[in-house]
Design a protein around this motif. Structure first.
Motif, PDB file in Angstrom:
ATOM      1  N   PHE A  34      -5.007  60.582 -19.408  1.00  9.69           N
ATOM      2  CA  PHE A  34      -4.839  62.075 -19.104  1.00  9.69           C
ATOM      3  C   PHE A  34      -4.330  62.829 -20.276  1.00  9.69           C
ATOM      4  CE2 PHE A  34      -2.348  65.829 -17.850  1.00  9.69           C
ATOM      5  CZ  PHE A  34      -3.098  66.371 -16.974  1.00  9.69           C
ATOM      6  N   PRO A  35      -5.221  63.833 -20.833  1.00  6.09           N
ATOM      7  CA  PRO A  35      -5.142  64.288 -22.190  1.00  6.09           C
ATOM      8  C   PRO A  35      -4.715  65.812 -22.107  1.00  6.09           C
ATOM      9  CG  PRO A  35      -7.271  64.467 -21.435  1.00  6.09           C
ATOM     10  CD  PRO A  35      -6.574  64.115 -20.198  1.00  6.09           C
ATOM     11  N   PRO A  36      -3.389  66.254 -21.730  1.00  2.00           N
ATOM     12  CA  PRO A  36      -3.194  67.767 -21.423  1.00  2.00           C
ATOM     13  C   PRO A  36      -2.779  68.174 -22.967  1.00  2.00           C
ATOM     14  CG  PRO A  36      -1.231  66.550 -20.822  1.00  2.00           C
ATOM     15  CD  PRO A  36      -2.322  65.422 -21.009  1.00  2.00           C
ATOM     16  N   GLU A  37      -3.135  69.461 -23.197  1.00  2.00           N
ATOM     17  CA  GLU A  37      -2.751  70.139 -24.221  1.00  2.00           C
ATOM     18  C   GLU A  37      -1.395  70.952 -23.973  1.00  2.00           C
ATOM     19  OE1 GLU A  37      -6.058  73.269 -24.929  1.00  2.00           O
ATOM     20  OE2 GLU A  37      -4.853  73.807 -26.392  1.00  2.00           O
ATOM     21  N   HIS A  49      -0.152  72.211 -13.225  1.00  2.00           N
ATOM     22  CA  HIS A  49      -0.225  72.717 -11.924  1.00  2.00           C
ATOM     23  C   HIS A  49      -0.920  71.626 -11.089  1.00  2.00           C
ATOM     24  CE1 HIS A  49      -4.221  73.693 -12.649  1.00  2.00           C
ATOM     25  NE2 HIS A  49      -3.916  74.587 -13.739  1.00  2.00           N
ATOM     26  N   GLY A  51      -3.788  71.307  -9.827  1.00  2.00           N
ATOM     27  CA  GLY A  51      -4.966  70.971 -10.264  1.00  2.00           C
ATOM     28  C   GLY A  51      -4.959  69.691 -11.254  1.00  2.00           C
ATOM     29  N   HIS A  52      -4.036  69.908 -12.305  1.00  2.00           N
ATOM     30  CA  HIS A  52      -3.784  68.539 -13.037  1.00  2.00           C
ATOM     31  C   HIS A  52      -3.334  67.552 -12.581  1.00  2.00           C
ATOM     32  CE1 HIS A  52      -3.231  72.329 -15.912  1.00  2.00           C
ATOM     33  NE2 HIS A  52      -3.901  71.633 -16.346  1.00  2.00           N
ATOM     34  N   LYS A  81      -4.531  66.415  -9.608  1.00  2.00           N
ATOM     35  CA  LYS A  81      -5.536  65.652  -9.198  1.00  2.00           C
ATOM     36  C   LYS A  81      -5.978  64.860 -10.453  1.00  2.00           C
ATOM     37  CE  LYS A  81      -9.955  66.322  -7.204  1.00  2.00           C
ATOM     38  NZ  LYS A  81     -10.956  66.817  -6.419  1.00  2.00           N
ATOM     39  N   SER A  82      -5.948  65.564 -11.419  1.00  2.00           N
ATOM     40  CA  SER A  82      -6.611  64.766 -12.643  1.00  2.00           C
ATOM     41  C   SER A  82      -5.963  63.592 -13.126  1.00  2.00           C
ATOM     42  CB  SER A  82      -6.731  65.722 -13.796  1.00  2.00           C
ATOM     43  OG  SER A  82      -7.234  65.059 -15.156  1.00  2.00           O
ATOM     44  N   ILE A 139     -12.517  60.872 -18.237  1.00  2.00           N
ATOM     45  CA  ILE A 139     -12.692  61.837 -16.818  1.00  2.00           C
ATOM     46  C   ILE A 139     -12.362  63.305 -17.429  1.00  2.00           C
ATOM     47  CG2 ILE A 139     -12.489  61.991 -14.447  1.00  2.00           C
ATOM     48  CD1 ILE A 139     -11.857  58.834 -14.669  1.00  2.00           C
ATOM     49  N   CYS A 140     -13.149  64.076 -17.246  1.00  2.00           N
ATOM     50  CA  CYS A 140     -12.814  65.307 -17.402  1.00  2.00           C
ATOM     51  C   CYS A 140     -13.638  66.404 -16.210  1.00  2.00           C
ATOM     52  CB  CYS A 140     -13.069  65.937 -18.927  1.00  2.00           C
ATOM     53  SG  CYS A 140     -14.975  65.663 -19.062  1.00  2.00           S
ATOM     54  N   THR A 141     -13.387  67.723 -16.467  1.00  2.00           N
ATOM     55  CA  THR A 141     -13.774  68.722 -15.534  1.00  2.00           C
ATOM     56  C   THR A 141     -15.018  69.163 -15.962  1.00  2.00           C
ATOM     57  OG1 THR A 141     -11.939  70.059 -16.257  1.00  2.00           O
ATOM     58  CG2 THR A 141     -11.763  69.179 -14.180  1.00  2.00           C
ATOM     59  N   PHE A 192     -16.088  65.839 -13.326  1.00  2.00           N
ATOM     60  CA  PHE A 192     -15.736  66.078 -11.684  1.00  2.00           C
ATOM     61  C   PHE A 192     -15.448  67.725 -11.703  1.00  2.00           C
ATOM     62  CE2 PHE A 192     -11.197  66.496 -11.035  1.00  2.00           C
ATOM     63  CZ  PHE A 192     -10.759  65.920 -12.325  1.00  2.00           C
ATOM     64  N   LYS A 204     -13.078  70.836 -10.616  1.00  2.00           N
ATOM     65  CA  LYS A 204     -11.692  71.269 -10.629  1.00  2.00           C
ATOM     66  C   LYS A 204     -11.532  71.349  -9.123  1.00  2.00           C
ATOM     67  CE  LYS A 204     -10.573  73.413 -14.733  1.00  2.00           C
ATOM     68  NZ  LYS A 204     -10.066  74.350 -15.607  1.00  2.00           N
ATOM     69  N   LEU A 205      -9.968  71.112  -8.910  1.00  2.00           N
ATOM     70  CA  LEU A 205      -9.605  71.537  -7.844  1.00  2.00           C
ATOM     71  C   LEU A 205      -8.981  72.896  -7.647  1.00  2.00           C
ATOM     72  CD1 LEU A 205      -8.125  70.853  -4.802  1.00  2.00           C
ATOM     73  CD2 LEU A 205      -6.139  70.041  -6.294  1.00  2.00           C
ATOM     74  N   LYS A 223      -3.007  80.043 -15.705  1.00  2.00           N
ATOM     75  CA  LYS A 223      -1.599  79.932 -16.693  1.00  2.00           C
ATOM     76  C   LYS A 223      -1.521  81.501 -16.895  1.00  2.00           C
ATOM     77  CE  LYS A 223      -2.147  75.628 -19.007  1.00  2.00           C
ATOM     78  NZ  LYS A 223      -3.092  75.038 -19.895  1.00  2.00           N
TER      79      LYS A 223
HETATM   80  P1  ATP Z   1      -5.845  75.593 -17.205  1.00  2.00           P
HETATM   81  O1  ATP Z   1      -7.086  75.873 -17.163  1.00  2.00           O
HETATM   82  O2  ATP Z   1      -5.088  75.836 -15.869  1.00  2.00           O
HETATM   83  O3  ATP Z   1      -5.082  76.459 -18.298  1.00  2.00           O
HETATM   84  P2  ATP Z   1      -6.309  73.446 -18.817  1.00  2.00           P
HETATM   85  O4  ATP Z   1      -7.796  73.059 -18.364  1.00  2.00           O
HETATM   86  O5  ATP Z   1      -6.641  74.339 -19.890  1.00  2.00           O
HETATM   87  O6  ATP Z   1      -5.747  74.340 -17.739  1.00  2.00           O
HETATM   88  P3  ATP Z   1      -5.456  71.087 -20.212  1.00  2.00           P
HETATM   89  O7  ATP Z   1      -4.172  70.824 -20.528  1.00  2.00           O
HETATM   90  O8  ATP Z   1      -6.770  71.210 -21.070  1.00  2.00           O
HETATM   91  O9  ATP Z   1      -5.605  72.157 -19.080  1.00  2.00           O
HETATM   92  O10 ATP Z   1      -6.035  69.962 -19.022  1.00  2.00           O
HETATM   93  C1  ATP Z   1      -5.737  68.612 -19.013  1.00  2.00           C
HETATM   94  C2  ATP Z   1      -6.593  67.945 -18.066  1.00  2.00           C
HETATM   95  O11 ATP Z   1      -6.427  68.475 -16.566  1.00  2.00           O
HETATM   96  C3  ATP Z   1      -8.191  68.305 -18.431  1.00  2.00           C
HETATM   97  O12 ATP Z   1      -8.714  66.849 -18.200  1.00  2.00           O
HETATM   98  C4  ATP Z   1      -8.711  69.106 -17.339  1.00  2.00           C
HETATM   99  O13 ATP Z   1      -9.985  69.037 -17.123  1.00  2.00           O
HETATM  100  C5  ATP Z   1      -7.807  68.770 -16.001  1.00  2.00           C
HETATM  101  N1  ATP Z   1      -7.865  69.892 -15.280  1.00  2.00           N
HETATM  102  C6  ATP Z   1      -7.467  71.163 -15.643  1.00  2.00           C
HETATM  103  N2  ATP Z   1      -7.251  71.984 -14.513  1.00  2.00           N
HETATM  104  C7  ATP Z   1      -7.795  71.142 -13.459  1.00  2.00           C
HETATM  105  C8  ATP Z   1      -8.112  71.458 -12.046  1.00  2.00           C
HETATM  106  N3  ATP Z   1      -7.853  72.575 -11.441  1.00  2.00           N
HETATM  107  N4  ATP Z   1      -8.470  70.429 -11.162  1.00  2.00           N
HETATM  108  C9  ATP Z   1      -8.518  69.181 -11.824  1.00  2.00           C
HETATM  109  N5  ATP Z   1      -8.419  68.812 -13.241  1.00  2.00           N
HETATM  110  C10 ATP Z   1      -7.919  69.914 -13.913  1.00  2.00           C
END
Ligand code: ATP
Ligand code: MG
Length: 554
Positions: free
Chosen positions: A31-34, A40, A42-43, A45-46, A228-230, A258, A260-261, A270
């Motif tokens: 899982f690779p968040p920035e 949230h 959605g995250h 789910k990932s 796995i990414c969106t 896949f 996004k949720l 955000k």
């Molecule tokens: P946001 O768009 O809400 O700011 P982001 O995509 O910029 O979210 P990241 O920290 O880049 O946030 O995301 C980390 C991981 O979470 C990525 O692999 C991204 O694809 C996944 N992700 C983000 N939003 C969702 C979502 N709504 N449903 C499923 N996975 C998500």
């Protein structure tokens, strides 16, 4: 056996195939968040998807902060993200990584590309690069710097690293194909100069890799197999593949996208949440009306309910939006047998039992959850004066109202039958007291088999009731009108927060932050972590008891 194949999602089917064909012999996800905000739903789910797959295939799940962009990142977010993921139950064991720790290796990978003639330093300005890129219908134009020699490129890239180049004056670009139908392949920028302080590496670097170059490298360095990414990254996959191929990794990772949720009528962006926080409309990123993971936790959601919810949502390539009611359904299902059922009166009115001796009290033994004996029992005090819900009495009842009204008899939950004899109003016509008589023969559990009553209402004894603030929440968005106004602002629901002064059973005064209960007939409530004091809990409603929500047919 067949059953098992059917229940696998498309990602698992791809993994099965990879393992069968020997492309990989073990699975590693991440899982690779920035670290630029709170996570949230959605995250979640990932996170649960990646962690779940690793567990299912007895593989590894890595936690990696994708911190290659020094402008937006903050240490505060690193800590909150770790806490959220741990709370969800995704365990990265000893594999917590930071992309910024790979800067040296990424630099070397860039040098490899330069030496292969696959990358070059370009002096075009950002604007020129954009203009040269072409459009979806027209090919791009090659940069005049595209054919610099390997030696010159190596020297210039070194100069960039050593701080000899101003921000924006030069970039490193991959040399791919300016006529590609995929815009991402038209010599994308892979390194930029930015004299900026980084939260982890300080001032060590003044060049930073771009996402599309850094991300595949991070995956490859860690031995990730399935990245796995969106869906928004689908068009970037050819570039992802190009990077891992040209840098010549022995076991290059594979990217799988896949959808996004999304939650219908719920704010997840955000930018919008930030504005709600800044405008003081919500009480921080963890305001219980939001769907950040921190907010859901504060509100009283459980990791199990979120897991169930994302399982029900499934994994697919088709964009869709889930109902918040489904999330609530998962929560009710999870809490039903796990939580004690206590009595709390949210909108109190006095009930006085005129024929109950003054000064007398009784201790009643009450089961904590009739559907789960393991939760044991407690005693509650019964007495002459009680509080009941204001809506459980009506002077002039409509048809099918089975609660208290003059002349009617109801059961006081776990106690006696009482019959309404009279009531008192104040000068404004508001009912202040309901007077009843009770029948000592009807004590709950006494084996009384006489007459029946249609209504049962809850109560708390006035003598030992504790007063507490109870907060009821609704969607912060006015669902009738939709999420956004014409000018792009949010359509706020003015009634998203209602504060009540409730009377509770005394045992609830001992409740600790994050503890949650069912308040019978009222819903599930959780002790607020921010606003509660020792012996003065503040309760947040997590979810009401009833809903018209039905599980979608599989
Ligand atoms: P946001 O768009 O809400 O700011 P982001 O995509 O910029 O979210 P990241 O920290 O880049 O946030 O995301 C980390 C991981 O979470 C990525 O692999 C991204 O694809 C996944 N992700 C983000 N939003 C969702 C979502 N709504 N449903 C499923 N996975 C998500
Ligand atoms: Mg992002």
């Amino acid at each position: 056996m067949e059953q098992e194949t059917i229940s696998k999602n498309f990602i698992e089917q791809m993994i099965d195939k990879d393992l069968e064909e020997g492309v990989y012999d073990a699975v590693c996800t991440r899982f690779p968040p920035e670290p630029n905000g709170y996570l949230h739903i959605g995250h979640a789910k990932s996170i649960l998807l990646n962690y779940g797959i690793a567990k299912k295939y007895k593989g590894k799940f890595n936690m990696r902060f994708d911190d290659t962009n020094p402008t937006k990142e903050k240490v505060e977010f690193v800590e909150s993200i770790k806490e959220d993921i741990q709370w969800l139950g995704a365990d990265w064991e000893d594999r917590l990584y930071f992309a910024s720790n790979y800067f040296e290796k990424m630099y070397e990978a860039a040098v490899t590309l330069i030496k292969k003639g696959k990358a070059y330093v370009c002096d075009l300005t950002a604007e020129e690069i954009r203009a040269y890129r072409g459009t979806l219908t027209e090919p791009g134009k090659e940069s005049p710097y595209r054919n610099r020699s390997v030696e010159e490129n190596l020297q210039l890239f070194k100069d960039m690293r050593e701080g000899k180049v101003a921000d924006g004056a030069k970039v490193l670009r991959a040399k791919i194909d300016m006529a590609s139908s995929n815009m991402n392949m038209r010599d994308p920028v892979i390194y930029r100069v930015a004299h900026m302080h980084h939260h982890n590496t300080g001032d060590e670097w003044c060049i930073y890799p771009m996402y599309d170059f850094a991300h595949p490298l991070e995956d490859a360095f860690e031995g990730v197999t399935h990245s796995i990414c969106t869906l928004e990254f689908e068009d970037h996959r050819p570039l992802y593949d190009w990077v891992v191929r040209e840098v010549e990794f022995e076991h290059p990772p594979r990217q799988i996208e896949f959808a996004k949720l999304y939650l219908t009528n719920v704010v997840t962006g955000k930018r919008y949440i930030k504005k709600l926080v800044e405008d003081g409309i919500v009480d921080g990123w963890d305001d219980p009306r939001l769907v950040s993971i921190a907010a859901l936790r504060r509100r009283g959601f459980t990791p199990e309910s979120i897991q169930r919810f994302v399982d029900l949502c499934g994994v697919s390539k088709a964009q869709s939006s889930a109902d918040y009611a489904m999330l609530e359904y998962c929560l009710r299902e999870d809490l039903k047998l796990k939580r004690k059922r206590m009595m709390a009166v949210l909108d109190p009115i006095k009930l006085i039992i005129d024929n109950y001796p003054e000064g007398q009290t009784e201790e009643l033994e009450v089961a904590n959850n009739l559907e789960n004996e393991e939760l044991g029992s407690r005693t509650v005090t019964f007495g002459r004066e009680l509080y009941i819900e204001r809506e459980d009495f009506m002077e002039e009842p409509p048809k099918k109202y089975f609660r208290l009204f003059p002349g009617n008899e109801v059961r006081l939950m776990q106690a006696y039958f009482v019959k309404c004899e009279s009531f008192v109003k104040d000068e404004n016509g508001v009912v202040t007291e309901v007077h009843c008589t009770y029948d000592p023969e009807t004590k709950c559990g006494s084996g009384f088999t006489g007459r029946k009553v249609k209504g049962t209402i809850h109560w708390v004894a006035a003598q030992d009731a504790v007063q507490a603030q109870v907060r009821l929440y609704e969607n912060i968005i006015d669902e009738e009108k939709g999420v956004y106004n014409e000018d792009g602002t949010l359509n706020l629901n003015p009634n998203s927060l209602t504060v009540k002064q409730a009377y509770l059973e005394p045992a609830l005064a001992q409740a600790k932050p994050f503890e949650s209960f069912q308040f019978v007939r009222n819903g599930y409530y959780c002790v607020d972590v921010k606003d509660s004091r020792e012996k003065e809990p503040v309760f947040n409603r997590i979810v009401s008891l009833k809903s018209s929500f039905k599980l979608p047919k599989a």
